[in-house]
Motif scaffolding. Structure first.
Motif, PDB file in Angstrom:
ATOM      1  N   UNK A  25       3.925   3.349   2.702  1.00 44.62           N
ATOM      2  CA  UNK A  25       4.234   2.879   4.060  1.00 44.62           C
ATOM      3  C   UNK A  25       3.393   1.699   4.518  1.00 44.62           C
ATOM      4  N   UNK A  26       2.856   0.911   3.589  1.00 45.25           N
ATOM      5  CA  UNK A  26       1.937  -0.146   4.019  1.00 45.25           C
ATOM      6  C   UNK A  26       2.622  -1.450   4.413  1.00 45.25           C
TER       7      UNK A  26
ATOM      8  N   UNK B  73      -1.269  -0.906   8.680  1.00 41.38           N
ATOM      9  CA  UNK B  73      -1.525  -2.206   8.054  1.00 41.38           C
ATOM     10  C   UNK B  73      -2.653  -2.959   8.761  1.00 41.38           C
ATOM     11  N   UNK B  74      -2.660  -2.883  10.093  1.00 36.66           N
ATOM     12  CA  UNK B  74      -3.708  -3.562  10.865  1.00 36.66           C
ATOM     13  C   UNK B  74      -5.080  -2.964  10.556  1.00 36.66           C
ATOM     14  N   UNK B  75      -5.139  -1.637  10.508  1.00 31.00           N
ATOM     15  CA  UNK B  75      -6.407  -0.956  10.189  1.00 31.00           C
ATOM     16  C   UNK B  75      -6.896  -1.332   8.792  1.00 31.00           C
TER      17      UNK B  75
ATOM     18  N   UNK C   5      -3.285   0.350  -3.600  1.00 29.13           N
ATOM     19  CA  UNK C   5      -3.801  -0.030  -2.273  1.00 29.13           C
ATOM     20  C   UNK C   5      -4.915  -1.068  -2.416  1.00 29.13           C
ATOM     21  N   UNK C   6      -5.788  -0.872  -3.415  1.00 29.90           N
ATOM     22  CA  UNK C   6      -6.854  -1.863  -3.678  1.00 29.90           C
ATOM     23  C   UNK C   6      -6.279  -3.247  -3.941  1.00 29.90           C
ATOM     24  N   UNK C   7      -5.219  -3.299  -4.758  1.00 29.28           N
ATOM     25  CA  UNK C   7      -4.612  -4.598  -5.077  1.00 29.28           C
ATOM     26  C   UNK C   7      -3.984  -5.231  -3.845  1.00 29.28           C
ATOM     27  N   UNK C   8      -3.385  -4.418  -2.992  1.00 25.94           N
ATOM     28  CA  UNK C   8      -2.717  -4.955  -1.802  1.00 25.94           C
ATOM     29  C   UNK C   8      -3.709  -5.558  -0.810  1.00 25.94           C
TER      30      UNK C   8
END
Length: 446
Positions: free
Chosen positions: A144-145, A188-190, A213-216
């Motif tokens: 959900x990012x 996403x903001x957080x 998530x790290x890559x994003x």
């Protein structure tokens, strides 16, 4: 032993978030660190018993502002139906002045938070480091990012073709659609603005999702492990339940619990009871009374109590879930697969049957059922509802020793549990995480 620090904790106003935050606070306090825990006033009474270090962990109660649409007196997600959650989000945002005043007065070194997207900006203004500590699954976060993305569709590069929504998840996606874009924006903001990202998980279960998530976000994802308290020997299982459970053979009982946020419709509640009755096995069902009913008893199917007398109990209040799961007579856990219950099921010896309702529970379910193959999911009708036959069939597919799927799932679950409970693994995650925090607060380059 690193330098002592003072951390603020500001979790989302739901017990499924506040409780693991408090477990982490206990770990920090055990190492001599100070924690100021910001929470709604009424929640303090329910959490006080879990504060093992009251000299180091100070509760800082917040006054929840009046918000149009939020029922008077509602302070946590347990007080409202899911359809009103956006009003609680608004109330949380309106506590910003109170939080900022506390930061100004107490000058913490670090603030851990999850869904208040304004915390990183506020923290920077006061030269305080911010960490988004997520107590929902890395799987859900990874899915959900993308703010404004299509509902139920994973983002580009998402690491699994199995941990996804299906057409029959409309019941969860409908709930999701109400707050989806707002939630994704917050998330996403957080993740974008915080100094550090941490997740209540471990490499052995969700490593690929953490890597994604790290890559994003181009930030290291720190893992705390599941952050469950040790089953307290000082608080044994209540006599009422230990005596009842002791009356049945090893691994014979079906235990069903669906968490504090789920309130079933009356006909769905009755289908749940009838489905578990159909197994012919002894059972304990712990769920809230269904919508429109004050008690469990008045909502039970006709003739149900007489038919299951002596082998089945339906209970409408809180129970000691970890202690019940640890009882040798309990052989199957029917769960909604909330993240806390997911970890408790993995660390138990029970067979796992999953009946998810909310969007994150659906993704957790697919992780356990299709990616890790340690559970089965109850098949849904096209409407998203389940039938008593499908529920009974899912339970018996695991409890009948002659059915191969049950043996396959049990073998996989046993292997994974052996890894998770191997000496030092989970405490190692926690110790490494606290060591990292000690380094973070003394690092003046961040």
């Amino acid at each position: 032993m690193g330098q002592k620090f003072h951390a603020f904790m500001f979790p989302w106003f739901a017990f499924g978030h506040m409780t693991p935050y408090l477990h982490l606070a206990n770990k920090l306090a055990e190492r001599g660190h100070m924690v100021t825990f910001l929470l709604p006033k009424k929640a303090q009474k329910q959490l006080e018993n879990h504060n093992l270090f009251p000299h180091n962990i100070v509760f800082h109660p917040l006054t929840i502002p009046l918000v149009d649409g939020l029922p008077p007196g509602a302070e946590t997600a347990s007080d409202i139906p899911m359809s009103l959650v956006q009003f609680l989000s608004t109330a949380m945002d309106m506590t910003r002045d109170q939080v900022e005043a506390a930061v100004r007065a107490l000058r913490p070194d670090l603030i851990l938070f999850d869904l208040a997207q304004w915390v990183p900006e506020m923290a920077k203004e006061h030269r305080v480091k911010s960490m988004m500590y997520n107590v929902v699954s890395a799987t859900c976060i990874a899915h959900d990012i993308v703010p404004g993305g299509e509902i139920g569709v994973p983002p580009p590069g998402y690491p699994s073709s199995k941990v996804v929504y299906r057409e029959y998840d409309a019941h969860a996606l409908l709930t999701l659609s109400i707050t989806y874009k707002r939630f994704c924006y917050r998330l996403n903001t957080c993740l974008t603005n915080c100094d550090f990202i941490a997740i209540r998980t471990c490499e052995q279960v969700e490593g690929t999702f953490c890597d994604y998530i790290e890559r994003q976000y181009q930030k290291k994802v720190l893992m705390t492990g599941p952050m469950l308290p040790e089953i307290e020997k000082s608080k044994p299982l209540k006599d009422k339940w230990s005596q009842w459970l002791n009356g049945f053979g090893q691994g014979s009982i079906v235990f069903c619990a669906l968490g504090s946020q789920i309130t079933l419709e009356k006909d769905q509640f009755q289908e749940l009871c009838l489905g578990i009755e159909l197994t012919g096995l002894p059972f304990l069902i712990a769920v809230k009374p269904p919508k429109g009913e004050k008690t469990i008893q008045e909502a039970l199917p006709e003739g149900f109590e007489g038919r299951v007398k002596g082998r089945g109990v339906v209970w409408g209040e809180w129970v000691q879930q970890p202690l019940i799961l640890a009882h040798p007579s309990v052989g199957c856990f029917v769960s909604h697969c909330g993240f806390g219950s997911m970890w408790e099921s993995l660390l138990s010896d029970c067979q796992i049957v999953l009946l998810p309702y909310l969007n994150d529970q659906v993704l957790n379910t697919r992780l356990l059922t299709e990616e890790l193959e340690v559970s089965v999911e109850v098949q849904r009708e096209a409407t998203g509802w389940f039938s008593k036959e499908n529920l009974s069939g899912a339970i018996m597919s695991l409890m009948d020793k002659d059915i191969e799927i049950g043996n396959h799932v049990r073998r996989n679950h046993t292997k994974l549990k052996e890894v998770l409970v191997s000496p030092g693994l989970l405490t190692g995650y926690t110790d490494k995480f606290v060591d990292t925090l000690e380094n973070i607060v003394t690092d003046t380059t961040v």
